[in-house]
Scaffold this motif. Structure first.
Motif, PDB file in Angstrom:
ATOM      1  N   ILE A 165     -92.407  19.545  38.594  1.00 16.42           N
ATOM      2  CA  ILE A 165     -93.289  18.513  39.140  1.00 16.42           C
ATOM      3  C   ILE A 165     -93.197  18.518  40.666  1.00 16.42           C
ATOM      4  CG2 ILE A 165     -93.635  16.008  39.304  1.00 16.42           C
ATOM      5  CD1 ILE A 165     -94.679  17.224  36.685  1.00 16.42           C
ATOM      6  N   GLU A 166     -91.974  18.626  41.189  1.00 16.63           N
ATOM      7  CA  GLU A 166     -91.797  18.664  42.639  1.00 16.63           C
ATOM      8  C   GLU A 166     -92.484  19.893  43.234  1.00 16.63           C
ATOM      9  OE1 GLU A 166     -87.532  18.385  43.076  1.00 16.63           O
ATOM     10  OE2 GLU A 166     -87.555  16.228  42.669  1.00 16.63           O
ATOM     11  N   ALA A 167     -92.400  21.033  42.552  1.00 19.14           N
ATOM     12  CA  ALA A 167     -93.054  22.256  43.037  1.00 19.14           C
ATOM     13  C   ALA A 167     -94.567  22.093  43.031  1.00 19.14           C
ATOM     14  CB  ALA A 167     -92.635  23.457  42.188  1.00 19.14           C
ATOM     15  N   LEU A 168     -95.112  21.481  41.983  1.00 17.25           N
ATOM     16  CA  LEU A 168     -96.559  21.250  41.926  1.00 17.25           C
ATOM     17  C   LEU A 168     -97.010  20.285  43.017  1.00 17.25           C
ATOM     18  CD1 LEU A 168     -97.089  21.051  38.077  1.00 17.25           C
ATOM     19  CD2 LEU A 168     -98.226  22.660  39.615  1.00 17.25           C
ATOM     20  N   ALA A 169     -96.200  19.262  43.264  1.00 14.77           N
ATOM     21  CA  ALA A 169     -96.533  18.301  44.324  1.00 14.77           C
ATOM     22  C   ALA A 169     -96.514  18.999  45.682  1.00 14.77           C
ATOM     23  CB  ALA A 169     -95.561  17.125  44.301  1.00 14.77           C
ATOM     24  N   ALA A 170     -95.513  19.816  45.922  1.00 19.25           N
ATOM     25  CA  ALA A 170     -95.434  20.544  47.189  1.00 19.25           C
ATOM     26  C   ALA A 170     -96.630  21.481  47.344  1.00 19.25           C
ATOM     27  CB  ALA A 170     -94.122  21.327  47.261  1.00 19.25           C
ATOM     28  N   ARG A 171     -97.015  22.117  46.259  1.00 18.74           N
ATOM     29  CA  ARG A 171     -98.161  23.030  46.306  1.00 18.74           C
ATOM     30  C   ARG A 171     -99.449  22.265  46.623  1.00 18.74           C
ATOM     31  NH1 ARG A 171    -100.383  27.456  47.923  1.00 18.74           N
ATOM     32  NH2 ARG A 171    -101.645  28.517  46.375  1.00 18.74           N
ATOM     33  N   ALA A 172     -99.603  21.076  46.063  1.00 17.35           N
ATOM     34  CA  ALA A 172    -100.787  20.255  46.361  1.00 17.35           C
ATOM     35  C   ALA A 172    -100.829  19.915  47.844  1.00 17.35           C
ATOM     36  CB  ALA A 172    -100.789  18.984  45.516  1.00 17.35           C
ATOM     37  N   HIS A 173     -99.692  19.552  48.412  1.00 12.86           N
ATOM     38  CA  HIS A 173     -99.642  19.223  49.842  1.00 12.86           C
ATOM     39  C   HIS A 173     -99.979  20.457  50.689  1.00 12.86           C
ATOM     40  CE1 HIS A 173     -98.235  15.186  49.216  1.00 12.86           C
ATOM     41  NE2 HIS A 173     -97.187  15.604  48.530  1.00 12.86           N
ATOM     42  N   LEU A 202    -101.893  22.972  49.813  1.00 13.50           N
ATOM     43  CA  LEU A 202    -103.310  23.306  49.664  1.00 13.50           C
ATOM     44  C   LEU A 202    -104.242  22.268  50.280  1.00 13.50           C
ATOM     45  CD1 LEU A 202    -103.237  24.562  45.969  1.00 13.50           C
ATOM     46  CD2 LEU A 202    -103.785  25.958  47.981  1.00 13.50           C
ATOM     47  N   ALA A 203    -103.744  21.065  50.536  1.00 12.09           N
ATOM     48  CA  ALA A 203    -104.595  19.948  50.965  1.00 12.09           C
ATOM     49  C   ALA A 203    -105.388  20.242  52.232  1.00 12.09           C
ATOM     50  CB  ALA A 203    -103.771  18.678  51.142  1.00 12.09           C
ATOM     51  N   GLY A 204    -104.871  21.059  53.114  1.00 11.51           N
ATOM     52  CA  GLY A 204    -105.594  21.324  54.345  1.00 11.51           C
ATOM     53  C   GLY A 204    -106.133  22.732  54.448  1.00 11.51           C
ATOM     54  N   GLU A 205    -106.068  23.477  53.376  1.00 11.10           N
ATOM     55  CA  GLU A 205    -106.474  24.879  53.419  1.00 11.10           C
ATOM     56  C   GLU A 205    -107.898  25.098  52.944  1.00 11.10           C
ATOM     57  OE1 GLU A 205    -103.864  27.580  51.446  1.00 11.10           O
ATOM     58  OE2 GLU A 205    -102.132  26.949  52.600  1.00 11.10           O
ATOM     59  N   ARG A 220    -113.073  22.761  47.349  1.00 10.53           N
ATOM     60  CA  ARG A 220    -113.236  23.029  45.906  1.00 10.53           C
ATOM     61  C   ARG A 220    -112.258  24.102  45.465  1.00 10.53           C
ATOM     62  NH1 ARG A 220    -115.850  26.524  42.403  1.00 10.53           N
ATOM     63  NH2 ARG A 220    -116.744  25.542  40.548  1.00 10.53           N
ATOM     64  N   ASP A 221    -112.163  25.175  46.236  1.00 13.89           N
ATOM     65  CA  ASP A 221    -111.234  26.254  45.898  1.00 13.89           C
ATOM     66  C   ASP A 221    -109.790  25.759  45.896  1.00 13.89           C
ATOM     67  OD1 ASP A 221    -113.356  27.994  45.644  1.00 13.89           O
ATOM     68  OD2 ASP A 221    -113.046  28.941  47.607  1.00 13.89           O
ATOM     69  N   ALA A 222    -109.442  24.923  46.875  1.00 11.35           N
ATOM     70  CA  ALA A 222    -108.078  24.387  46.948  1.00 11.35           C
ATOM     71  C   ALA A 222    -107.766  23.553  45.705  1.00 11.35           C
ATOM     72  CB  ALA A 222    -107.903  23.554  48.215  1.00 11.35           C
ATOM     73  N   LEU A 223    -108.699  22.680  45.323  1.00 13.56           N
ATOM     74  CA  LEU A 223    -108.487  21.849  44.145  1.00 13.56           C
ATOM     75  C   LEU A 223    -108.393  22.696  42.881  1.00 13.56           C
ATOM     76  CD1 LEU A 223    -108.221  19.023  42.885  1.00 13.56           C
ATOM     77  CD2 LEU A 223    -110.722  18.961  42.729  1.00 13.56           C
ATOM     78  N   LEU A 224    -109.284  23.659  42.740  1.00  5.26           N
ATOM     79  CA  LEU A 224    -109.265  24.515  41.549  1.00  5.26           C
ATOM     80  C   LEU A 224    -108.026  25.404  41.502  1.00  5.26           C
ATOM     81  CD1 LEU A 224    -113.014  25.474  41.128  1.00  5.26           C
ATOM     82  CD2 LEU A 224    -111.674  23.754  39.883  1.00  5.26           C
ATOM     83  N   THR A 225    -107.552  25.843  42.651  1.00  2.12           N
ATOM     84  CA  THR A 225    -106.308  26.621  42.695  1.00  2.12           C
ATOM     85  C   THR A 225    -105.166  25.773  42.171  1.00  2.12           C
ATOM     86  OG1 THR A 225    -107.048  28.006  44.523  1.00  2.12           O
ATOM     87  CG2 THR A 225    -104.661  27.793  44.229  1.00  2.12           C
ATOM     88  N   ALA A 264     -96.444  11.043  40.120  1.00  4.46           N
ATOM     89  CA  ALA A 264     -96.183  11.998  41.202  1.00  4.46           C
ATOM     90  C   ALA A 264     -97.337  12.974  41.352  1.00  4.46           C
ATOM     91  CB  ALA A 264     -94.877  12.746  40.951  1.00  4.46           C
ATOM     92  N   MET A 265     -97.891  13.423  40.231  1.00  2.90           N
ATOM     93  CA  MET A 265     -99.021  14.359  40.287  1.00  2.90           C
ATOM     94  C   MET A 265    -100.261  13.671  40.856  1.00  2.90           C
ATOM     95  SD  MET A 265     -98.170  17.417  39.303  1.00  2.90           S
ATOM     96  CE  MET A 265     -97.049  16.958  40.596  1.00  2.90           C
ATOM     97  N   GLU A 266    -100.482  12.427  40.461  1.00  2.00           N
ATOM     98  CA  GLU A 266    -101.646  11.697  40.974  1.00  2.00           C
ATOM     99  C   GLU A 266    -101.538  11.497  42.481  1.00  2.00           C
ATOM    100  OE1 GLU A 266    -103.456   8.477  38.914  1.00  2.00           O
ATOM    101  OE2 GLU A 266    -102.570   9.089  37.002  1.00  2.00           O
ATOM    102  N   GLU A 267    -100.350  11.153  42.945  1.00  2.00           N
ATOM    103  CA  GLU A 267    -100.152  10.956  44.385  1.00  2.00           C
ATOM    104  C   GLU A 267    -100.333  12.267  45.141  1.00  2.00           C
ATOM    105  OE1 GLU A 267     -96.513   9.876  47.386  1.00  2.00           O
ATOM    106  OE2 GLU A 267     -96.574   8.836  45.457  1.00  2.00           O
ATOM    107  N   ALA A 268     -99.774  13.343  44.618  1.00  2.00           N
ATOM    108  CA  ALA A 268     -99.833  14.634  45.306  1.00  2.00           C
ATOM    109  C   ALA A 268    -101.248  15.207  45.337  1.00  2.00           C
ATOM    110  CB  ALA A 268     -98.885  15.625  44.631  1.00  2.00           C
ATOM    111  N   ALA A 269    -101.978  15.075  44.235  1.00  2.00           N
ATOM    112  CA  ALA A 269    -103.309  15.671  44.149  1.00  2.00           C
ATOM    113  C   ALA A 269    -104.401  14.781  44.741  1.00  2.00           C
ATOM    114  CB  ALA A 269    -103.646  16.008  42.697  1.00  2.00           C
ATOM    115  N   GLY A 270    -104.089  13.539  45.020  1.00  2.00           N
ATOM    116  CA  GLY A 270    -105.074  12.617  45.582  1.00  2.00           C
ATOM    117  C   GLY A 270    -105.797  13.165  46.809  1.00  2.00           C
ATOM    118  N   PRO A 271    -105.057  13.652  47.814  1.00  2.00           N
ATOM    119  CA  PRO A 271    -105.740  14.186  48.999  1.00  2.00           C
ATOM    120  C   PRO A 271    -106.638  15.395  48.685  1.00  2.00           C
ATOM    121  CG  PRO A 271    -103.439  13.716  49.501  1.00  2.00           C
ATOM    122  CD  PRO A 271    -103.610  13.552  48.001  1.00  2.00           C
TER     123      PRO A 271
END
Length: 188
Positions: free
Chosen positions: A66-74, A76-79, A83-88, A125-132
């Protein structure tokens, strides 16, 4: 695990968690708490004292992923393309759930989120990380405005759970995920 616990309680927690990780990897979310206690060499009451619910055990086992997925979301948030970032990120969530038996079950929305005692910490945690990621994709018109992170997590969990008994679980889950993307993405 509180630091003020006795050393033997901390050791028991670590041993139980290590065995639980192996059992969940082998048997998924249905891993037997009694088997975990047996292999660990403690009573089932000790397992339940550290992990009062199956969800608490599964959340502890899944915490690093979960921590790794959250870090990955952060990350990707500015990359690049939103759409591609979210789908990745969504594709990686599906892949993680496929590879980490029990993770999808931890992310299932059981409606207990309004009860802080039974809050689903992994889902939160996933909702918070993927929100942005989602807000950016919505702002860019890449995702419909009424889509929520909870919707996306439910979609990923549904795909993983629907394919978990398929002989080629990962390929099938990825295929179904890719097919569903057309359902929440506007046509380009």
């Amino acid at each position: 695990m509180p630091e003020r616990q006795r050393a033997d309680a901390r050791r028991n927690y670590a041993r139980i968690l290590a065995v639980a990780e192996q059992e969940v990897a082998a048997h998924g979310a249905a891993a037997s708490l009694e088997q975990i206690a047996r292999v660990t060499g403690v009573g089932s009451a000790t397992v339940r004292r550290h992990f009062p619910t199956r969800r608490a055990l599964l959340e502890a086992v899944s915490r690093k992923r979960i921590e790794a997925l959250a870090a990955r979301a952060h990350e990707l948030a500015g990359e690049g393309d939103s759409r591609d970032a979210l789908l990745t990120w969504m594709g990686e969530l599906v892949a993680y759930c496929v590879s980490a038996r029990g993770l999808a079950a931890v992310l299932v929305d059981d409606g207990a989120g309004s009860d802080p005692v039974h809050e689903n910490a992994c889902s939160a945690a996933m909702e918070e990380a993927a929100g942005p990621l989602l807000r950016r994709a919505v702002r860019d018109g890449a995702v419909a405005a009424d889509v929520t992170v909870a919707d996306l997590i439910a979609l990923a969990v549904g795909v993983v759970l629907a394919t978990e008994h398929h002989p080629d679980h990962g390929t099938r889950a990825d295929r179904l995920f890719r097919l569903t993307v057309e359902g929440f993405s506007p046509l380009r």
